[in-house]
Write a protein that holds these residues in place. Structure first.
Motif, PDB file in Angstrom:
ATOM      1  N   GLU A 140       1.218  -2.046  -8.283  1.00  0.00           N
ATOM      2  CA  GLU A 140      -0.047  -1.803  -7.578  1.00  0.00           C
ATOM      3  C   GLU A 140      -0.343  -2.922  -6.588  1.00  0.00           C
ATOM      4  O   GLU A 140      -0.817  -2.669  -5.468  1.00  0.00           O
ATOM      5  N   GLU A 141      -0.071  -4.172  -6.985  1.00  0.00           N
ATOM      6  CA  GLU A 141      -0.278  -5.300  -6.068  1.00  0.00           C
ATOM      7  C   GLU A 141       0.656  -5.194  -4.865  1.00  0.00           C
ATOM      8  O   GLU A 141       0.273  -5.522  -3.738  1.00  0.00           O
ATOM      9  N   ALA A 142       1.895  -4.745  -5.098  1.00  0.00           N
ATOM     10  CA  ALA A 142       2.856  -4.604  -4.002  1.00  0.00           C
ATOM     11  C   ALA A 142       2.406  -3.514  -3.034  1.00  0.00           C
ATOM     12  O   ALA A 142       2.532  -3.661  -1.814  1.00  0.00           O
ATOM     13  N   VAL A 143       1.868  -2.417  -3.566  1.00  0.00           N
ATOM     14  CA  VAL A 143       1.352  -1.335  -2.718  1.00  0.00           C
ATOM     15  C   VAL A 143       0.191  -1.847  -1.874  1.00  0.00           C
ATOM     16  O   VAL A 143       0.111  -1.597  -0.660  1.00  0.00           O
ATOM     17  N   THR A 144      -0.724  -2.568  -2.504  1.00  0.00           N
ATOM     18  CA  THR A 144      -1.870  -3.137  -1.793  1.00  0.00           C
ATOM     19  C   THR A 144      -1.399  -4.085  -0.688  1.00  0.00           C
ATOM     20  O   THR A 144      -1.970  -4.119   0.403  1.00  0.00           O
ATOM     21  N   ALA A 145      -0.345  -4.856  -0.972  1.00  0.00           N
ATOM     22  CA  ALA A 145       0.179  -5.807   0.013  1.00  0.00           C
ATOM     23  C   ALA A 145       0.746  -5.082   1.231  1.00  0.00           C
ATOM     24  O   ALA A 145       0.483  -5.473   2.373  1.00  0.00           O
ATOM     25  N   LEU A 146       1.519  -4.018   1.001  1.00  0.00           N
ATOM     26  CA  LEU A 146       2.076  -3.258   2.126  1.00  0.00           C
ATOM     27  C   LEU A 146       0.971  -2.580   2.936  1.00  0.00           C
ATOM     28  O   LEU A 146       1.033  -2.527   4.170  1.00  0.00           O
ATOM     29  N   ASP A 147      -0.038  -2.069   2.239  1.00  0.00           N
ATOM     30  CA  ASP A 147      -1.172  -1.451   2.932  1.00  0.00           C
ATOM     31  C   ASP A 147      -1.922  -2.493   3.751  1.00  0.00           C
ATOM     32  O   ASP A 147      -2.409  -2.207   4.861  1.00  0.00           O
ATOM     33  N   ARG A 148      -2.011  -3.716   3.231  1.00  0.00           N
ATOM     34  CA  ARG A 148      -2.658  -4.814   3.964  1.00  0.00           C
ATOM     35  C   ARG A 148      -1.882  -5.143   5.236  1.00  0.00           C
ATOM     36  O   ARG A 148      -2.471  -5.350   6.299  1.00  0.00           O
ATOM     37  N   LYS A 156       2.418   1.772  11.974  1.00  0.00           N
ATOM     38  CA  LYS A 156       2.480   3.176  11.561  1.00  0.00           C
ATOM     39  C   LYS A 156       3.290   3.302  10.272  1.00  0.00           C
ATOM     40  O   LYS A 156       4.304   2.628  10.096  1.00  0.00           O
ATOM     41  N   VAL A 157       2.847   4.188   9.410  1.00  0.00           N
ATOM     42  CA  VAL A 157       3.542   4.405   8.143  1.00  0.00           C
ATOM     43  C   VAL A 157       4.977   4.855   8.378  1.00  0.00           C
ATOM     44  O   VAL A 157       5.910   4.392   7.703  1.00  0.00           O
ATOM     45  N   SER A 158       5.188   5.742   9.333  1.00  0.00           N
ATOM     46  CA  SER A 158       6.539   6.240   9.607  1.00  0.00           C
ATOM     47  C   SER A 158       7.453   5.114  10.067  1.00  0.00           C
ATOM     48  O   SER A 158       8.645   5.089   9.735  1.00  0.00           O
ATOM     49  N   HIS A 159       6.907   4.153  10.833  1.00  0.00           N
ATOM     50  CA  HIS A 159       7.707   3.017  11.284  1.00  0.00           C
ATOM     51  C   HIS A 159       8.082   2.119  10.097  1.00  0.00           C
ATOM     52  O   HIS A 159       9.239   1.683   9.971  1.00  0.00           O
ATOM     53  N   ILE A 160       7.109   1.851   9.230  1.00  0.00           N
ATOM     54  CA  ILE A 160       7.384   1.004   8.064  1.00  0.00           C
ATOM     55  C   ILE A 160       8.459   1.649   7.196  1.00  0.00           C
ATOM     56  O   ILE A 160       9.401   0.990   6.758  1.00  0.00           O
ATOM     57  N   ALA A 181       5.679   6.576  -4.424  1.00  0.00           N
ATOM     58  CA  ALA A 181       4.931   5.592  -5.213  1.00  0.00           C
ATOM     59  C   ALA A 181       3.765   5.031  -4.405  1.00  0.00           C
ATOM     60  O   ALA A 181       2.656   4.853  -4.933  1.00  0.00           O
ATOM     61  N   MET A 182       4.009   4.741  -3.125  1.00  0.00           N
ATOM     62  CA  MET A 182       2.921   4.269  -2.254  1.00  0.00           C
ATOM     63  C   MET A 182       1.791   5.300  -2.225  1.00  0.00           C
ATOM     64  O   MET A 182       0.617   4.963  -2.392  1.00  0.00           O
ATOM     65  N   GLY A 183       2.152   6.567  -1.999  1.00  0.00           N
ATOM     66  CA  GLY A 183       1.140   7.625  -1.904  1.00  0.00           C
ATOM     67  C   GLY A 183       0.378   7.808  -3.193  1.00  0.00           C
ATOM     68  O   GLY A 183      -0.860   7.944  -3.189  1.00  0.00           O
ATOM     69  N   GLN A 184       1.080   7.821  -4.312  1.00  0.00           N
ATOM     70  CA  GLN A 184       0.433   8.003  -5.621  1.00  0.00           C
ATOM     71  C   GLN A 184      -0.599   6.925  -5.898  1.00  0.00           C
ATOM     72  O   GLN A 184      -1.740   7.213  -6.277  1.00  0.00           O
ATOM     73  N   ILE A 185      -0.188   5.680  -5.720  1.00  0.00           N
ATOM     74  CA  ILE A 185      -1.076   4.564  -6.076  1.00  0.00           C
ATOM     75  C   ILE A 185      -2.251   4.467  -5.114  1.00  0.00           C
ATOM     76  O   ILE A 185      -3.388   4.204  -5.523  1.00  0.00           O
TER      77      ILE A 185
END
Length: 530
Positions: A140-148, A156-160, A181-185
């Motif tokens: 969850e912390e890793a997802v938050t970090a990527l979203d940050r 853009k999400v597609s670029h990442i 996993a990104m989408g779920q969390i």
């Protein structure tokens, strides 16, 4: 009558187990895998052990498979021989006895052999290593970090997902498992707009790449979650399209048919989902960036102040007459200077070696509780070293005195810090501004901050001062120093600053907070209470 109370020994045992679990959780919470690049190195070693263990499992499977195939060959030869001349074969008492014995005993042994589980030691090994693996909280912390990272730099999400980070293409990309996993969390965090983008990428990737067993991902499952996300965004018509597409593959799926009926009812009645959160309503990439985001992206305008200049500083201390330092005057309010080529490569390596074994999750002092606590606004790991810890720390403090002219007696220890995945420190002040606080009673407030950059950072990781539109990007061996207090000792709110998220790279810094009490004769125009 039997007592309903548990035996004291059992209660004590359960209590010990609970305390042990709490201790393990506390230790693992401090471990926090994604908050430090240095801390994640051991995950690669752990993964290597798991791969070796899986290979051992494969060897065991191959041994059993080889035994089975070899036996099939001999068994089939005997059976073919018997069936080619059945009467002649069975008329021989030796063959008859052997057949009866085989059918009665050998096949029972084969049944037991087939039922015998393979690789139990390897399964136990994985269970043993699980306590060192990342937890759900880590993910969850890793997802938050990527979203940050995405929000701060307007990516853009597609670029990442395809390895294009801030305009630079890397030889790495996400799988559908990663994006799902990104989408779920993000969905669970009620960040529906971001979740929708990642879930859509999962569907796109599943059209192109097939995941190997046993990691297959159900396309139908992803489509259902995507449709649910669109409903949360009040995009009912789009959600219905997604469900209809899913039904083309599974036209008789009860869940899909029920979801279709539900969405059609919502569309027909004009019903909308519950009011969305503000962060969900924001359209990514369309809003004007904040001053903080502009600084992180390197979009602050160049300074036109003619008073800012570069020079060799040979006046702050007598030692600098012999060895002047390259000094760049960055700002006057607050007073801020950047020193270049302050640390050697050998010193940097020694500092990193000192810090790595003792890195722990960084904390922030909370005035409400009066103690340091782990917070989401600061994601990194730190290690503290007393001034006299080693000859290097003594040299470093002497160098700080040369650069600042301040007396370091009573100041805080050296703090070494390593940032991990999307590591950042949100906007904050370094001063305490608490006259009666225990934090300032002995040595006063933090008059100045000295921040060493131990590494270059490939992308991101700038130190940004949004109120004065200054951004300092890490340069290996350089030092930024600024005053947190004005000449009269009043906190300078222009010193609001932040550490931008690291996009790519390992950011190492070392900082020293200098206290004001010992500067009475170095800077006499301080508060009268001194």
């Amino acid at each position: 009558m039997r007592s309903s109370k548990w035996p004291l020994s059992l209660v004590m045992l359960l209590t010990c187990q609970v305390l042990l679990l709490l201790l393990i959780r506390q230790v693992r919470g401090e471990e926090s895998h994604c908050t430090s690049v240095a801390g994640m190195v051991k995950l690669l070693d752990l993964e290597a052990q798991l791969i070796d263990n899986l290979e051992d499992y494969a060897v065991e499977l191959e041994k059993k498979l080889e035994t089975v195939r070899r036996s099939i060959t001999s068994l089939r030869l005997e059976n073919d021989k018997a069936r080619s001349s059945t009467e002649e074969y069975l008329s021989n008492p030796l063959n008859s006895f052997s057949l009866i014995r085989r059918m009665n005993r050998d096949w029972m042994i084969w049944q037991l052999y087939m039922e015998d589980p393979i690789g139990l030691p390897q399964v136990e090994k994985i269970q043993e290593l699980r306590e060192h693996m990342p937890t759900n909280t880590d993910v969850e912390e890793a997802v938050t970090a990527l979203d940050r990272i995405q929000n701060t730099y307007g990516l853009k999400v597609s670029h990442i997902a395809h390895g294009l980070l801030n305009g630079k293409q890397y030889n790495v990309s996400f799988t559908a498992l990663d994006t799902y996993a990104m989408g779920q969390i993000l969905f669970d965090q009620e960040n529906y707009l971001a979740a929708a983008s990642w879930l859509y990428q999962s569907i796109v990737l599943m059209e192109v790449y097939k995941l190997p067993a046993p990691l297959e991902l159900s396309k139908n499952e992803v489509q259902m979650v995507y449709a649910e996300t669109l409903l949360k965004l009040n995009q009912n018509a789009d959600a219905l399209k997604v469900v209809n597409i899913a039904l083309t593959d599974r036209p008789h799926d009860i869940k899909l048919l029920m979801k279709k009926s539900e969405i059609e009812t919502l569309i027909r009645t004009g019903t909308k989902s519950a009011p969305l959160l503000k962060k969900t309503l924001q359209v990514q990439g369309t809003e004007a960036p904040t001053a903080y985001q502009m600084g992180c992206r390197g979009q602050f305008p160049a300074s036109t102040d003619g008073r800012l200049h570069c020079r060799y500083n040979s006046t702050t201390s007598p030692f600098l007459i012999l060895a002047p330092l390259k000094m760049e005057l960055v700002g006057l309010d607050p007073y801020m200077v950047l020193y270049h080529d302050v640390l050697s490569s050998k010193e940097i390596e020694e500092l990193q070696g000192m810090a790595t074994p003792g890195l722990k999750r960084a904390t922030v002092f909370q005035a409400s509780s009066g103690r340091n606590e782990v917070v989401k606004t600061r994601t990194s790991k730190v290690a503290w070293f007393p001034d006299s810890f080693s000859p290097l720390t003594l040299r470093l403090n002497a160098r700080i005195t040369d650069m600042t002219g301040f007396n370091l007696h009573g100041s805080e220890m050296l703090q070494l810090m390593n940032y991990g995945l999307g590591g950042h420190y949100d906007k904050h002040y370094d001063f305490f501004n608490q006259t009666n606080s225990n934090m300032t009673a002995m040595s006063g407030d933090r008059i100045a901050t000295v921040l060493f950059y131990l590494t270059d950072v490939e992308q991101g990781g700038a130190t940004v001062f949004p109120n004065i539109q200054k951004a300092i990007f890490p340069q290996r061996g350089s030092v930024i120093m600024w005053y947190n207090l004005k000449d009269d000792g009043v906190p300078n709110t222009q010193t609001l600053h932040a550490a931008c998220p690291v996009i790519v790279g390992s950011k190492w810094v070392c900082n020293k907070w200098i206290r004001e009490r010992e500067q009475l004769f170095r800077r006499p125009c301080l508060k009268k209470r001194l």
